[in-house]
Design a protein around this motif. Structure first.
Motif, PDB file in Angstrom:
ATOM      1  N   LYS A 230       0.825  -1.208   0.000  1.00  0.00           N
ATOM      2  CA  LYS A 230       0.000   0.000   0.000  1.00  0.00           C
ATOM      3  C   LYS A 230       0.863   1.263   0.000  1.00  0.00           C
ATOM      4  O   LYS A 230       0.537   2.259  -0.663  1.00  0.00           O
ATOM      5  CB  LYS A 230      -0.938  -0.010   1.211  1.00  0.00           C
ATOM      6  CG  LYS A 230      -2.097  -0.994   1.076  1.00  0.00           C
ATOM      7  CD  LYS A 230      -3.003  -0.947   2.292  1.00  0.00           C
ATOM      8  CE  LYS A 230      -4.296  -1.718   2.040  1.00  0.00           C
ATOM      9  NZ  LYS A 230      -4.080  -3.118   1.713  1.00  0.00           N
ATOM     10  N   LYS A 232       3.902   1.535  -1.248  1.00  0.00           N
ATOM     11  CA  LYS A 232       4.504   1.665  -2.574  1.00  0.00           C
ATOM     12  C   LYS A 232       3.510   2.263  -3.570  1.00  0.00           C
ATOM     13  O   LYS A 232       3.879   3.081  -4.418  1.00  0.00           O
ATOM     14  CB  LYS A 232       5.003   0.307  -3.061  1.00  0.00           C
ATOM     15  CG  LYS A 232       6.285  -0.148  -2.378  1.00  0.00           C
ATOM     16  CD  LYS A 232       6.784  -1.462  -2.934  1.00  0.00           C
ATOM     17  CE  LYS A 232       8.120  -1.854  -2.310  1.00  0.00           C
ATOM     18  NZ  LYS A 232       8.615  -3.158  -2.834  1.00  0.00           N
ATOM     19  N   ARG A 233       2.270   1.841  -3.449  1.00  0.00           N
ATOM     20  CA  ARG A 233       1.222   2.427  -4.298  1.00  0.00           C
ATOM     21  C   ARG A 233       1.075   3.915  -4.014  1.00  0.00           C
ATOM     22  O   ARG A 233       0.962   4.728  -4.931  1.00  0.00           O
ATOM     23  CB  ARG A 233      -0.109   1.714  -4.043  1.00  0.00           C
ATOM     24  CG  ARG A 233      -1.285   2.300  -4.822  1.00  0.00           C
ATOM     25  CD  ARG A 233      -2.594   1.730  -4.342  1.00  0.00           C
ATOM     26  NE  ARG A 233      -3.726   2.411  -4.948  1.00  0.00           N
ATOM     27  CZ  ARG A 233      -4.974   2.317  -4.512  1.00  0.00           C
ATOM     28  NH1 ARG A 233      -5.259   1.554  -3.464  1.00  0.00           N
ATOM     29  NH2 ARG A 233      -5.951   2.995  -5.103  1.00  0.00           N
ATOM     30  N   SER A 236       3.880   5.960  -5.516  1.00  0.00           N
ATOM     31  CA  SER A 236       3.651   6.163  -6.950  1.00  0.00           C
ATOM     32  C   SER A 236       2.650   7.287  -7.194  1.00  0.00           C
ATOM     33  O   SER A 236       2.871   8.169  -8.039  1.00  0.00           O
ATOM     34  CB  SER A 236       3.144   4.862  -7.575  1.00  0.00           C
ATOM     35  OG  SER A 236       2.822   5.052  -8.942  1.00  0.00           O
ATOM     36  N   GLU A 237       1.542   7.276  -6.442  1.00  0.00           N
ATOM     37  CA  GLU A 237       0.514   8.312  -6.594  1.00  0.00           C
ATOM     38  C   GLU A 237       1.040   9.676  -6.143  1.00  0.00           C
ATOM     39  O   GLU A 237       0.701  10.703  -6.732  1.00  0.00           O
ATOM     40  CB  GLU A 237      -0.735   7.930  -5.795  1.00  0.00           C
ATOM     41  CG  GLU A 237      -1.457   6.691  -6.292  1.00  0.00           C
ATOM     42  CD  GLU A 237      -1.928   6.844  -7.726  1.00  0.00           C
ATOM     43  OE1 GLU A 237      -2.404   7.925  -8.101  1.00  0.00           O
ATOM     44  OE2 GLU A 237      -1.802   5.851  -8.492  1.00  0.00           O
TER      45      GLU A 237
END
Length: 251
Positions: A230, A232-233, A236-237
């Motif tokens: 989560k 890492k996501r 990215s965002e």
């Protein structure tokens, strides 16, 4: 200036020049209207300048906080990955018939220090909270960026809630395990409270309770892995948001 126009009006009335008076009156009204329009334009221009300055300040703050979040998330991931390595090492030692007593106890120590910690989610949302609570979100003129920011910080809340739920799920399993197995005797900072320690006794305890220890470690392994994915996501965002904000500031 007002006295000047008033004198002209009186002179025309006294000389009974009605037609000229009407033309003058209309002209005077037009001048007043033009003056009002000019004043409105100046006021609007000033307000627009203030809005642009305010928007710039908010964007700068958002940019700074999101860059700070990137570092926070990366540090959190690093801590969690370190914990995962200790979990994997504990499993290897407990499942190996060749593992020495000291290596098993050392693996348990490392797990309790690094692997048994819970993920903590924290992020900088003060600027967005300010924008939302004060109604100043409309200051950000780029509607695409504005919508992205709303979704971005909604993701923050989603992940924070997910981490909270995972932690609350694990705690009922963790607490009795810690108490029933006196695991704090393996934790370096509290080991001295238990008096003189016997390495062989500890190693045999860990071997006999292998399934129980691995089961507890597996819970933390799952929670940490899920949190890392989560985070890492979110990194990215966050990088996408940073790019959009920097692009907007260049305009």
């Amino acid at each position: 200036m007002i006295k000047f126009f008033r004198k002209i009006r009186y002179d025309l009335m006294e000389k009974n020049k009605t037609g000229k008076y009407l033309k003058y009156a209309i002209g005077e009204i037009i001048l007043v209207v033009i003056g009002i329009l000019i004043a409105l334009q100046i006021n609007n221009a000033n307000e627009n300048r203030k809005s642009v300055v305010q928007e710039h300040l908010y964007l700068e703050r958002l940019l700074s906080e999101n860059k700070e979040d990137i570092n926070t998330f990366k540090n959190n991931i690093s801590d969690l990955e370190k914990g995962i390595k200790t979990i994997e090492n504990l499993s290897i030692k407990l499942n190996s018939s060749k593992a020495t007593d000291s290596s098993i106890v050392s693996a348990a120590n490392d797990f309790l220090v690094y692997g048994s910690i819970y993920p903590i989610f924290s992020s900088s949302t003060s600027t967005f909270d300010d924008l939302s609570s004060t109604g100043n979100l409309k200051v950000i003129q780029n509607t695409i960026l504005r919508d992205k920011l709303v979704k971005h910080y909604a993701l923050h809340k989603e992940i924070a809630e997910s981490v909270r739920i995972s932690t609350e799920w694990a705690l009922p399993n963790d607490a009795p395990f810690t108490y029933n197995n006196n695991v704090m005797r393996f934790e370096p900072t509290s080991a001295f409270l238990f008096g003189e320690q016997n390495l062989l006794e500890h190693a045999n305890h860990l071997r006999n309770k292998k399934i129980e220890y691995i089961n507890n470690a597996a819970i933390h392994f799952w929670i940490n892995k899920d949190a890392i994915a989560k985070l890492k996501r979110l990194i990215s965002e966050t990088n996408k948001i940073i790019y959009l904000i920097e692009d907007e500031l260049k305009k």
